[in-house]
Design a protein around this motif. Structure first.
Motif, PDB file in Angstrom:
ATOM      1  N   PRO A  43       0.807  -1.227   0.000  1.00  0.00           N
ATOM      2  CA  PRO A  43       0.000   0.000   0.000  1.00  0.00           C
ATOM      3  C   PRO A  43       0.841   1.279   0.000  1.00  0.00           C
ATOM      4  O   PRO A  43       0.351   2.339  -0.357  1.00  0.00           O
ATOM      5  N   TYR A  44       2.105   1.189   0.386  1.00  0.00           N
ATOM      6  CA  TYR A  44       2.966   2.370   0.440  1.00  0.00           C
ATOM      7  C   TYR A  44       3.699   2.655  -0.873  1.00  0.00           C
ATOM      8  O   TYR A  44       4.385   3.654  -1.003  1.00  0.00           O
ATOM      9  N   ALA A  45       3.577   1.772  -1.848  1.00  0.00           N
ATOM     10  CA  ALA A  45       4.342   1.886  -3.098  1.00  0.00           C
ATOM     11  C   ALA A  45       4.075   3.192  -3.850  1.00  0.00           C
ATOM     12  O   ALA A  45       4.985   3.752  -4.468  1.00  0.00           O
ATOM     13  N   ALA A  46       2.864   3.696  -3.802  1.00  0.00           N
ATOM     14  CA  ALA A  46       2.531   4.914  -4.548  1.00  0.00           C
ATOM     15  C   ALA A  46       3.378   6.108  -4.122  1.00  0.00           C
ATOM     16  O   ALA A  46       3.660   6.989  -4.927  1.00  0.00           O
ATOM     17  N   MET A  47       3.811   6.121  -2.876  1.00  0.00           N
ATOM     18  CA  MET A  47       4.571   7.267  -2.389  1.00  0.00           C
ATOM     19  C   MET A  47       5.943   7.377  -3.046  1.00  0.00           C
ATOM     20  O   MET A  47       6.445   8.478  -3.237  1.00  0.00           O
ATOM     21  N   PRO A 147      -3.929  12.190  -0.315  1.00  0.00           N
ATOM     22  CA  PRO A 147      -3.999  11.380  -1.543  1.00  0.00           C
ATOM     23  C   PRO A 147      -3.727  12.222  -2.788  1.00  0.00           C
ATOM     24  O   PRO A 147      -3.919  13.434  -2.752  1.00  0.00           O
ATOM     25  N   PRO A 148      -3.250  11.619  -3.858  1.00  0.00           N
ATOM     26  CA  PRO A 148      -3.202  10.184  -4.077  1.00  0.00           C
ATOM     27  C   PRO A 148      -1.894   9.536  -3.609  1.00  0.00           C
ATOM     28  O   PRO A 148      -1.868   8.351  -3.321  1.00  0.00           O
ATOM     29  N   ALA A 149      -0.795  10.281  -3.545  1.00  0.00           N
ATOM     30  CA  ALA A 149       0.495   9.649  -3.219  1.00  0.00           C
ATOM     31  C   ALA A 149       0.560   9.161  -1.786  1.00  0.00           C
ATOM     32  O   ALA A 149       1.084   8.090  -1.524  1.00  0.00           O
ATOM     33  N   VAL A 150       0.038   9.932  -0.843  1.00  0.00           N
ATOM     34  CA  VAL A 150       0.095   9.546   0.570  1.00  0.00           C
ATOM     35  C   VAL A 150      -1.332   9.310   1.046  1.00  0.00           C
ATOM     36  O   VAL A 150      -2.044  10.238   1.403  1.00  0.00           O
TER      37      VAL A 150
END
Length: 165
Positions: A43-47, A147-150
């Motif tokens: 779930p943390y990959a987007a950051m 959101p969306p990154a965090v």
């Protein structure tokens, strides 16, 4: 020694570890360290997806890198002086558990002390909060998701900088 999370072998540093100011030549390997960090899987990959520690960032911020005697990067941090905040801190997966994070925090507090700073704000990756608490930070609040990154709330901490070094 084996990692309890992945079973991967940790590689001991080659020779003594030293911390030096990062140069623009470090940009690609610091970027790779961020993007490959196991702490940012799932779930943390987007950051960290697409995150870049570019030459411009290194030139305009106090970025320091821990390297072993062979020149391999083991971890790094970026300290913003005004207002005082830890912007980035990563330890290479292969160097986790070897004391590199504590070494970096000790260096960071020394740099902050020399700059006349008495405390540094840390907005922590949630799984890293325990580490920061173990090196003397105290929780002062929570930064809401952005959101969306965090997409998750993050602990906000303050790391005191001892006046006596």
């Amino acid at each position: 020694m084996s990692s309890h999370l992945t079973g991967a072998r940790r590689a001991a540093p080659v020779g003594p570890v030293r911390i030096r100011r990062a140069t623009v030549a470090d940009a690609k390997r610091l970027t790779a360290m961020v993007r490959r960090a196991r702490a940012y899987e799932g779930p943390y990959a987007a950051m960290v997806e697409g995150y870049r520690v570019g030459p411009d960032y290194i030139e305009s911020h106090a970025v320091h890198v821990a390297v072993d005697g062979g020149g391999a990067a083991l971890g790094f941090y970026a300290l913003v002086l005004d207002p005082p905040e830890l912007d980035l801190m990563f330890v290479a997966d292969r160097a986790q558990g070897l004391g590199i994070g504590r070494l970096l925090v000790g260096h960071l507090t020394g740099e902050a002390r020399r700059a006349g700073i008495d405390a540094v704000r840390v907005v922590s990756h949630p799984p890293s909060e325990g580490f920061y608490l173990s090196v003397g930070a105290r929780r002062v609040g929570t930064c809401p998701a952005n959101p969306p990154a965090v997409a998750w709330d993050r602990p906000e901490l303050v790391l005191p900088v001892a006046a006596d070094g």
